[in-house]
Design a protein around this motif. Structure first.
Motif, PDB file in Angstrom:
ATOM      1  N   GLU A 228       0.832  -1.206   0.000  1.00 22.67           N
ATOM      2  CA  GLU A 228       0.000   0.000   0.000  1.00 22.67           C
ATOM      3  C   GLU A 228       0.865   1.254   0.000  1.00 22.67           C
TER       4      GLU A 228
ATOM      5  N   ILE B 127      -7.870   0.293  -2.702  1.00 18.91           N
ATOM      6  CA  ILE B 127      -6.956   0.479  -3.823  1.00 18.91           C
ATOM      7  C   ILE B 127      -7.499  -0.226  -5.053  1.00 18.91           C
TER       8      ILE B 127
ATOM      9  N   PHE C 113      -2.723   0.258 -10.150  1.00 19.11           N
ATOM     10  CA  PHE C 113      -1.575  -0.038  -9.293  1.00 19.11           C
ATOM     11  C   PHE C 113      -0.314   0.594  -9.864  1.00 19.11           C
ATOM     12  N   LYS C 114       0.364   1.354  -9.025  1.00 20.63           N
ATOM     13  CA  LYS C 114       1.493   2.152  -9.512  1.00 20.63           C
ATOM     14  C   LYS C 114       2.769   1.328  -9.659  1.00 20.63           C
ATOM     15  N   CYS C 115       2.877   0.264  -8.896  1.00 22.23           N
ATOM     16  CA  CYS C 115       4.110  -0.531  -8.918  1.00 22.23           C
ATOM     17  C   CYS C 115       3.877  -1.770  -9.786  1.00 22.23           C
TER      18      CYS C 115
ATOM     19  N   ASN D 154       3.821   6.200  -4.966  1.00 21.83           N
ATOM     20  CA  ASN D 154       4.155   6.142  -6.391  1.00 21.83           C
ATOM     21  C   ASN D 154       5.598   5.687  -6.645  1.00 21.83           C
TER      22      ASN D 154
ATOM     23  N   CYS E  72       4.034   1.685  -0.974  1.00 18.41           N
ATOM     24  CA  CYS E  72       4.755   1.863  -2.248  1.00 18.41           C
ATOM     25  C   CYS E  72       3.822   2.396  -3.329  1.00 18.41           C
ATOM     26  N   HIS E  73       2.596   1.888  -3.320  1.00 16.36           N
ATOM     27  CA  HIS E  73       1.613   2.350  -4.308  1.00 16.36           C
ATOM     28  C   HIS E  73       1.291   3.820  -4.072  1.00 16.36           C
ATOM     29  N   LYS E  74       0.979   4.161  -2.823  1.00 17.67           N
ATOM     30  CA  LYS E  74       0.536   5.531  -2.528  1.00 17.67           C
ATOM     31  C   LYS E  74       1.668   6.544  -2.706  1.00 17.67           C
TER      32      LYS E  74
ATOM     33  N   TYR F 218       7.072   3.829  -8.584  1.00 14.43           N
ATOM     34  CA  TYR F 218       6.605   3.142  -9.786  1.00 14.43           C
ATOM     35  C   TYR F 218       7.614   2.159 -10.358  1.00 14.43           C
TER      36      TYR F 218
END
Lengths: 540, 135, 259
Positions: free
Chosen positions: A206, A256, A261-263, A212, A208-210, A214
């Motif tokens: 969570e 989410i 998902f950013k990663c 970003n 890492c996603h928030k 990436y």
């Protein structure tokens, strides 16, 4: 001169089957693929359902050559990293010792004799700073190994390191294994009970996603260890996917949208020597992943639907007898991995069954990949096995079998229930025992072990591990750290971690504060275990 | 008086320390059971103290130690010393796992009865146990 | 009087509280050693009045995990515990996987707990032949509460009820409960019935079903039915309270029947 007998894995006359028990016909025809259509079953490379891989055709069959190292003290790891960086490595995979992986400080009674043995000992941020002293991590890939039960703490240390080096963490590619569920099943580096472990692991994802990040892959769903524990390939595919679902469900429950998902996600598989079955399994797994992400989570984003496959050739396939034969086994497994579309590959060293690999064996392992990639030509085109009547039939059959098992797990309530009820462990132990019996009886041939044995064996000498002296020095450094740091600040931060945990909040930020105050991994885990308890093992 | 060997041989299979790889020890436990032994598996993360306590309460004939992470010298000697302290040094200790050749003489000197490294055959382990347990 | 030095040494060790001596004497009884009758005799005059509880039930109902939790409750009261955990031997190979004590491993460092796994070695009743003597040894050693876990094969309960002060029958919902209940032989010897894994569907129905069977059968008060979840450590304290209660009730009943 030994006569080459009639080939085949299954010893019974006229009964040929793959390792997982799928019957193999004498010859395959187009008629073996009924109701088969290209768009449905395969699709184009890098397109749904990703059977043909996630690489664009222009990338051909590209993959990353990896290596695994790191042990001893932070200082010696620092020297090793500097050396491999000089050699041109971009991917720094660092092994942690068992006390670190299990949340124990180096001076804990359970850590005795294990400090720095199979990886580097990390007690606090200070050790991480020593490891990366003089190494700028911007633009690098860093895979801190064995962070399955402690990923938010490891992430926090990496973030603190970035701060120190004045780098944005977005500019670093972090690859976290972060799969605590497989630890309960067959690897054993667990701390907290399954439900808490899932929550803790997803905190990392969570965050890492928030933030970003990436470039990073904050979670890797592991089938490798399940197979090493004895799971069949179908079980490994099914259980890995079910474990992924348990984590993804938790992630989605936090609001989410997986589609955004950013990663990236990764799956970690193992490579066996049943050549065509291994190729088919990767293709089938990618298809299962894509279908699950689409049907269960409504994803449409190819970045999420197409799963990155990381691989390590199977250690348990290697024999101690006639170890050079393992070069052949590793080559077969590596070729199957490449033809199956693996995106990252580590090849075992041929002497791995006998301890830590020698330098020469490590080099042969890398050369294996280089020769496959640059001399054999098998990587010149994407998914060359597509359209083979045999391989497509196997792919479908494996998908069918693995999906049945996956469904069974879901019917039991999912992975967490499958762990609590010992279903996974019982199934894997059964498979492991069956394999043992098959080899003992000769039903399964293992060259050098139950066939074509030789009398005099030259045993390869493994490398020496760290000494007791190094453990004592690490303990001294730890005790010195505890004296020098601001202990009031540490206590304050730990209290904050506790408070956040009680509220069910994401723990990365409170842990980051604690880590910067030089709280130790053991201290942080103790606080959390007061709330979550510790995992209690079931029986055999 | 001699203890008549009227009962099956009793084995304690143990995993001391933090090593979590239990496939080998579980498979061996089941194989020994099928070979006619009475077998107990301790589970992971045992301390030398708890292993010895178990061995004594169960009055086992053999303790098998499974160690794959290099900690075998410390763990074996602690277990053997504790057994001696409790007057139970007729329980034999055997070691399995990834054990460097050069460590074997030291281990034997410390009291380990046999070392079964990678590639050891089940039949040899069973034979050894049968021939070496106390009467 | 046996003048065998080894046996005498073991007896002396036993009397001075040496656990290995206890273990070795148990082995002699297990093996039906020639000295066994003499040991049984010797120990029968040294009993300390331990509370003996038989825990029975089919495989998979959670007997071991229940015992694991019970041990904690009993230890919290300052009492010591002995456990005899019985597992079946293979009729074919003679071997056995003694897999109960791994579920009680939280007590591995507690000297107030003594756990012994016993293979049934072909005993028809599912209960090792020598179990009486073994329980007496634990009693005479000074252990306050002795828990005996059986393999759960049909005829076991008869043996247990002769040896134990109390028999606890453990059941779980969803295992073909009607069929279980029809095996009235089990129910007859139970002093307490536990419905474990009570978070599962059908738990209430099973409890009700049990009570009905007793009401239909006779006018006697049905035994207490306790709901537990051994995995979640729920209901264990209550179970032990009921055990202590039932012990008192049964003791006074026996006293009455003698007068």
């Amino acid at each position: 001169m030994e006569k080459l007998e009639k080939p085949g894995i299954n010893k019974n006359e006229n009964k040929f089957a793959t390792r997982s028990g799928i019957p193999v016909k004498e010859v395959y025809h187009p008629s073996d693929l009924t109701d088969w259509d290209y768009a449905n079953k395969l699709g184009e490379p890098a397109q749904y359902p990703f059977t043909r891989g996630i690489n664009q055709p222009s990338e051909r069959t590209k993959w990353v050559i990896g290596q695994y190292f790191g042990f001893g003290t932070a200082k010696s790891t620092n020297e090793l990293l500097k050396y491999v960086l000089e050699q041109g490595a971009q991917n720094l995979v660092i092994a942690f010792d068992l006390p670190t992986q299990c949340g124990y400080d180096s001076d804990h009674p359970m850590a005795h004799g294990e400090v720095g043995k199979i990886g580097v000992a990390i007690d606090s941020l200070k050790d991480v700073e020593t490891i990366f002293d003089g190494i700028n991590i911007e633009g690098k890939t860093i895979s801190p190994g064995g962070n399955n039960a402690i990923s938010p703490i490891v992430l926090a240390m990496m973030l603190a390191l970035c701060e120190k080096q004045h780098i944005s963490p977005q500019k670093v590619k972090f690859v976290f294994q972060n799969d605590p569920l497989k630890e309960f099943i067959s690897r054993g580096a667990f701390i907290f009970p399954p439900k808490a472990a899932v929550k803790f692991a997803v905190d990392t994802v969570e965050y890492c996603h928030k933030q970003n990040l990436y470039l990073s892959a904050p979670q890797m769903y592991c089938g490798y260890h399940l197979r090493e524990g004895g799971a069949t390939i179908k079980q490994a595919m099914a259980f890995t996917l079910a474990n992924a679902v348990a984590f993804l469900d938790e992630l989605v429950s936090r609001g989410i949208n997986l589609n955004d998902f950013k990663c990236s996600f990764q799956v970690f598989l193992s490579g066996g020597v049943d050549f065509f079955e291994e190729i088919a399994a990767r293709r089938a797994f990618r298809r299962m992943w894509a279908k699950t992400l689409k049907e269960r989570y409504g994803c449409t984003n190819p970045r999420v639907l197409g799963i990155f496959l990381m691989e390590y050739t199977m250690g348990s396939n290697l024999t101690a007898q006639q170890p050079l034969n393992n070069v052949v086994r590793c080559t077969i497994a590596a070729m199957a991995a490449v033809l199956g579309g693996a995106n990252g590959l580590i090849v075992s060293s041929y002497d791995e069954a006998l301890g830590l690999p020698s330098q020469e064996a490590l080099r042969v392992a890398v050369r294996t990949q280089q020769i496959i990639g640059e001399e054999s030509g098998i990587a010149s085109t994407v998914d060359p096995m597509a359209g083979s009547y045999y391989v497509e039939a196997l792919t479908d059959e494996l998908e069918k079998g693995a999906t049945e098992i996956f469904q069974k797990v879901q019917d039991k309530g999912g992975s967490i229930e499958a762990i609590k009820s010992r279903y996974y462990m019982n199934e894997i132990t059964k498979s492991a025992y069956q394999t043992f019996r098959d080899i003992e009886s000769g039903r399964r041939t293992v060259i050098g072990v139950n066939k074509y044995q030789v009398k005099e064996e030259k045993v390869v000498k493994p490398m020496k591990l760290t000494s007791q002296k190094e453990e004592e020095e690490q303990i001294q450094r730890l005790q010195e750290l505890r004296r020098q740091r601001d202990n009031t600040q540490v206590q304050k931060c730990l209290a904050q971690v506790k408070e956040s945990a009680l509220k069910g909040e994401n723990l990365v930020e409170p842990i980051l504060a604690a880590v910067k105050a030089y709280a130790t991994i053991g201290e942080i885990c103790n606080v959390l275990s007061e709330i979550w308890g510790r995992y209690e093992q079931p029986g055999i | 008086m001699t203890m008549t060997r009227t009962r099956p041989i009793k084995v304690l299979m143990s995993k001391p320390g933090l090593d979590g790889h239990d496939r080998g020890v579980k498979v061996l436990t089941l194989a020994l059971r099928d070979a006619g032994f009475e077998v107990i598996y301790t589970g992971l993360r045992q301390t030398p103290e708890s292993i010895v306590k178990t061995a004594i309460e169960e009055d086992v004939d053999v303790i098998g130690i499974s160690c794959l992470t290099g900690n075998h010298q410390i763990l074996s000697s602690e277990i053997i010393n504790l057994l001696a302290d409790k007057g139970a040094n007729d329980i034999i200790v055997i070691l399995g796992g990834i054990i460097p050749e050069e460590d074997i003489p030291i281990l034997k000197k410390a009291g380990v009865k046999a070392v079964f490294g990678p590639g050891s055959q089940m039949a040899d382990i069973i034979k050894f146990i049968r021939e070496n347990v106390r009467n | 009087m046996n003048n065998n030095p080894t046996i005498e040494k073991l007896k002396a060790g036993f009397l001075s509280g040496n656990r290995y001596s206890l273990a070795r004497l148990i082995t002699l009884l297990e093996n039906e050693d020639p000295a066994a009758p003499e040991i049984r005799n010797w120990v029968s005059s040294r009993l300390s009045g331990a509370l003996r509880i038989g825990i029975t039930g089919s495989g998979g109902v959670g007997k071991s995990s229940l015992i694991d939790r019970l041990i904690s409750v009993i230890r919290n009261k300052g009492l010591t515990v002995g456990v005899a955990a019985i597992d079946p031997s293979s009729a074919f190979t003679g071997g056995a996987l003694l897999g109960d004590r791994i579920r009680m491993q939280r007590h591995n460092d507690d000297d107030g707990v003594f756990i012994r796994s016993i293979a049934s070695r072909g005993s028809l009743g599912g209960l090792a032949k020598s179990i009486d003597g073994i329980i007496n040894l634990m009693d005479a050693f000074g252990l306050n509460v002795i828990l005996v876990e059986t393999t759960g094969v049909g005829q076991t309960e008869v043996n247990i009820s002769n040896t134990a002060d109390l028999t606890v029958l453990v059941m779980v919902p969803g295992y073909g409960d009607e069929i279980q209940l029809m095996k009235a032989g089990q129910l007859e010897f139970a002093d307490i019935i536990v419905v474990n894994k009570a978070d599962r569907e059908g738990a209430e129905e099973l409890a009700t079903g049990i009570e009905d069977v007793f009401m239909l059968k006779s006018n006697e008060e049905p035994p207490p039915v306790i709901m537990t979840q051994s995995n979640n450590n729920i209901g264990i304290e209550e179970l032990y309270k009921v055990i202590e209660n039932q012990r008192t009730i049964l003791q006074s009943r026996r006293a009455k029947s003698v007068t």
